[in-house]
Write an enzyme that holds these catalytic residues in place. Structure first.
Site, PDB file in Angstrom:
ATOM      1  N   GLY B 144       0.814  -1.214   0.000  1.00 26.38           N
ATOM      2  CA  GLY B 144       0.000   0.000   0.000  1.00 26.38           C
ATOM      3  C   GLY B 144       0.841   1.255   0.000  1.00 26.38           C
ATOM      4  N   LYS B 199       4.740  -1.961  -8.585  1.00 26.51           N
ATOM      5  CA  LYS B 199       4.559  -0.507  -8.621  1.00 26.51           C
ATOM      6  C   LYS B 199       5.889   0.221  -8.832  1.00 26.51           C
ATOM      7  CE  LYS B 199       6.306   0.684  -4.581  1.00 26.51           C
ATOM      8  NZ  LYS B 199       5.910   0.040  -3.351  1.00 26.51           N
ATOM      9  N   ASP B 261      -0.766   2.570  -4.486  1.00 27.53           N
ATOM     10  CA  ASP B 261       0.681   2.581  -4.264  1.00 27.53           C
ATOM     11  C   ASP B 261       1.420   3.135  -5.481  1.00 27.53           C
ATOM     12  OD1 ASP B 261       3.065   2.208  -2.976  1.00 27.53           O
ATOM     13  OD2 ASP B 261       2.960   0.027  -2.893  1.00 27.53           O
ATOM     14  N   ARG B 270      13.043   8.413  -6.038  1.00 27.53           N
ATOM     15  CA  ARG B 270      14.129   8.020  -6.931  1.00 27.53           C
ATOM     16  C   ARG B 270      13.642   7.312  -8.186  1.00 27.53           C
ATOM     17  NH1 ARG B 270      16.186   4.446  -1.896  1.00 27.53           N
ATOM     18  NH2 ARG B 270      14.272   3.275  -1.738  1.00 27.53           N
ATOM     19  N   GLU B 300      15.697  -3.605 -10.811  1.00 28.08           N
ATOM     20  CA  GLU B 300      15.765  -5.022 -10.475  1.00 28.08           C
ATOM     21  C   GLU B 300      14.448  -5.728 -10.818  1.00 28.08           C
ATOM     22  OE1 GLU B 300      18.513  -6.221  -9.500  1.00 28.08           O
ATOM     23  OE2 GLU B 300      17.975  -8.230  -8.763  1.00 28.08           O
TER      24      GLU B 300
END
Lengths: 350, 350
Positions: B144, B199, B261, B270, B300
């Site tokens: 969330g 997300k 989210d 970032r 990643e």
């Protein structure tokens, strides 16, 4: 490349001139009786005064007095009126409509019926057409995230054209789509239109968070995204429940018509400004005065849905506790309450 | 009011000190071997250097060398490590875990298996625990929209605690919930965790639109929400498809774990900065240099999912054409491509 007639010279209807012109269509932009100043400015300067941009090639502005002429031979008719203009459109433009000429509307709204049912605007429009044209006209609509200024700036925009007939939608897609106006098609008219209407209601809800930050004063952080995101999430959840009630597809929430359009509306303009003023602690009466002259479709949709919900609950179709955010917005707007987000009622039974 | 031990003194783990302290728990904030500077600053000044805020009452910072002591008698253990620290956590903290002591993790990520299966981190963690503790530890997680700075500022934040056992989750909810930290519970661990991981990938995609505006230069409009909203909508659509593949509930997209989210992450830091640099036309190599020192979990997760998808497609579980945005992000990051949004491949078959 045929003639396209746009009825209503507000921002969203007018913005469609750009993709249509880029596709080499002749466009007749017809003001309603409310748009006389816009049309006369367009006629004398060539610049649309609300979009602050020169109308593109092939667009001819028409006064509403010239409407019969402007509708003659049109291949497609665009309804660019606001939700307050649906009656006017059906009554005034209705008699000129023809079964072979599709209509596509940018209008967003829902109309509550005496029994609490919520009708989407293509249904409302059809009901108000002259008797001999009922169920004879192809009434389509546009949903999805689109700020008119950005469309007129030819920025990438993804929208949904919805209607009953896929073939008709494909024809419209061919007429409107450009390399920046990305159109996808849906025959779930209810699903798309319910989202299109509700996003105005819920953008007001997300806007409250910005005003709450203004009121609280600085706490060392410039932004306030956690509360906004929580309100955004609760908005999506309530939209999902309203789709369920209205038999629209719930998957509409999780792409262009729902979350996508809500995203744009949160940042887009008057709805957010109103939400922010309310979040700062102004009463709705005060906030409305500050925004004098703005069309507040968010207020209309909140009021209509909040009026419908108790009737739907009484009929066993839904439960009031499933809509804490919408009902709080109604309390603020129609019952003089101040903002006091009911967090404990949020996010229950996803 | 028991003792809670947080392992990892990064921003999100550390931000949980605030609700825990407000609930009068004693909190032991333990740095990993990467957090020595943070912990020594906390110990000497009382101020968390990344959150730029004085640690609240009852929080004691511990160096990783003191970990055994800091874990002794803990009622709950919080894993605040990044996705790169999951192995370390299982190997180093694992031997101290006990079946009666629940773990709750803020870590977000997915691990692709050789056959293309995508494993959520609670599963990965369980696999790496000492043999006698496998399937014995209650491994829960938080999803969330939550920006750590805002939680530490005690702003309203709505999150999901997910885990296998509802009773265990209720116990955790009682420990963490405050009048600003709103916790809801879900036993769909896969659904919540897949959203939490994705997300980060998709916020990078939405960020591209901001960079594209920077690159294009001013066109008279300050904002650029139509393209962002279109990317947001496509992100939700691809998340929905990935939930379908992984057997997570698709409804997670349309509230806190998914759209909520993603909303916060788009504006949060970032990931957006990286997306914006890429959208401006920088290569991934150049953009990464500009962000030296930042943990790039988005990179990643994109890499792992993009590596899994062809294997899943080969097994007939999905189709590559369902993920044009994610695969474009992979092309940019791992194959030297420049940003060129595949709009025509978007929004197909919602």
């Amino acid at each position: 490349m045929g003639e396209i007639t746009i009825i209503g010279a507000g921002m969203m209807g007018s913005a469609l001139c750009w993709p249509l012109s880029d596709n080499h269509h002749a466009v007749r932009l017809v003001g309603t009786f409310l748009d006389e100043e816009i049309i006369s400015a367009c006629q004398s300067t060539g610049i649309h005064p609300k979009l602050q941009r020169r109308l593109p090639q092939g667009v001819i502005p028409f006064s509403y007095q010239q409407m019969p002429e402007a509708l003659r031979g049109a291949e497609v008719i665009v309804s660019g009126v606001s939700s307050f203009g649906v009656d006017w459109f059906a009554r005034t433009v209705g008699p000129f409509l023809k079964p072979a000429v599709p209509v596509i509307a940018v209008t967003k709204g829902l109309e509550d019926q005496p029994n609490g049912d919520l009708h989407i605007l293509p249904v409302v429009t059809n009901d108000r057409l002259p008797e001999d044209l009922k169920d004879q006209i192809s009434l389509n609509a546009i949903g999805g995230p689109c700020i008119s200024h950005e469309l007129a700036a030819r920025r990438h925009t993804g929208v949904i054209f919805c209607g009953k007939e896929l073939q008709e939608l494909q024809k419209l897609q061919n007429i409107f789509a450009t390399n920046y106006y990305h159109i996808r098609l849906s025959i779930d008219v209810t699903g798309v239109e319910v989202c299109a209407a509700l996003k105005n209601a819920y953008a007001l809800g997300v806007g409250l968070a910005m005003g709450m930050m203004d009121q609280q004063g600085p706490d060392g952080l410039a932004n306030m995204y956690n509360p906004q995101a929580a309100l955004f999430a609760q908005s999506c959840l309530e939209m999902r429940r309203l789709l369920h009630i209205t038999d629209g597809g719930v998957e509409n929430v999780s792409w262009l018509p729902g979350a996508g359009d809500l995203f744009v509306t949160v940042f887009g303009g008057r709805t957010m400004r109103l939400g922010r003023l309310l979040g700062q602690g102004l009463s709705f009466y005060e906030a409305r005065q500050r925004l004098a002259g703005e069309t507040l479709e968010s207020v209309e949709i909140i009021t209509r849905v909040a009026r419908a919900l108790p009737k739907l609950a009484a009929r066993g179709i839904t439960r009031l506790e499933d809509f804490p955010l919408l009902l709080h917005l109604d309390q603020i707007i129609n019952h003089g309450k101040v903002v006091n987000i009911p967090w404990n009622d949020f996010f229950l039974e996803a």
